[in-house]
Design a protein around this motif. Structure first.
Motif, PDB file in Angstrom:
ATOM      1  N   PHE A  70       0.855  -1.176   0.000  1.00  0.00           N
ATOM      2  CA  PHE A  70       0.000   0.000   0.000  1.00  0.00           C
ATOM      3  C   PHE A  70       0.891   1.225   0.000  1.00  0.00           C
ATOM      4  CE2 PHE A  70      -2.295   3.395   2.268  1.00  0.00           C
ATOM      5  CZ  PHE A  70      -3.371   3.515   1.415  1.00  0.00           C
ATOM      6  N   ASP A  71       0.718   2.057  -0.989  1.00  0.00           N
ATOM      7  CA  ASP A  71       1.490   3.298  -1.101  1.00  0.00           C
ATOM      8  C   ASP A  71       2.995   3.032  -1.024  1.00  0.00           C
ATOM      9  OD1 ASP A  71       1.619   6.047  -1.512  1.00  0.00           O
ATOM     10  OD2 ASP A  71       1.564   6.499   0.642  1.00  0.00           O
ATOM     11  N   GLY A  72       3.432   1.953  -1.680  1.00  0.00           N
ATOM     12  CA  GLY A  72       4.846   1.620  -1.756  1.00  0.00           C
ATOM     13  C   GLY A  72       5.414   0.927  -0.535  1.00  0.00           C
ATOM     14  N   THR A  73       4.559   0.570   0.440  1.00  0.00           N
ATOM     15  CA  THR A  73       5.016  -0.047   1.676  1.00  0.00           C
ATOM     16  C   THR A  73       4.328  -1.384   1.897  1.00  0.00           C
ATOM     17  OG1 THR A  73       5.301   2.157   2.642  1.00  0.00           O
ATOM     18  CG2 THR A  73       5.187   0.312   4.174  1.00  0.00           C
ATOM     19  N   ILE A  74       5.089  -2.374   2.378  1.00  0.00           N
ATOM     20  CA  ILE A  74       4.486  -3.647   2.750  1.00  0.00           C
ATOM     21  C   ILE A  74       3.699  -3.446   4.030  1.00  0.00           C
ATOM     22  CG2 ILE A  74       4.941  -6.022   3.472  1.00  0.00           C
ATOM     23  CD1 ILE A  74       7.523  -5.916   1.799  1.00  0.00           C
ATOM     24  N   VAL A  75       2.448  -3.820   3.992  1.00  0.00           N
ATOM     25  CA  VAL A  75       1.570  -3.659   5.171  1.00  0.00           C
ATOM     26  C   VAL A  75       0.995  -4.994   5.613  1.00  0.00           C
ATOM     27  CG1 VAL A  75       0.979  -1.287   4.685  1.00  0.00           C
ATOM     28  CG2 VAL A  75      -0.416  -3.066   3.721  1.00  0.00           C
TER      29      VAL A  75
END
Length: 64
Positions: free
Chosen positions: A59-64
């Motif tokens: 999400f938005d370039g980040t692993i969540v």
């Protein structure tokens, strides 16, 4: 179930598991802890050898 188009689900190829493991290990530990079970110590090896799959959500370039 709600669909979130902002999230991208990616199946991590076995040869890339160790690249993302440092990022996701804590998240995986938290998930197992929520069930009352410890994270299997061999989990990274199982994933690297293809005995399981690691799916991540971005999400938005980040692993969540």
């Amino acid at each position: 179930m709600t669909f979130c188009p902002e999230h991208k689900l990616i199946c991590v190829p076995p040869d890339r598991i160790m690249d993302v493991w440092p990022i996701v290990a804590g998240m995986i530990d938290e998930g197992y802890a929520a069930t009352g079970e410890p994270t299997p110590p061999d989990l990274p090896r199982w994933l690297v050898t293809g005995k399981g799959q690691l799916w991540i959500s971005i999400f938005d370039g980040t692993i969540v």
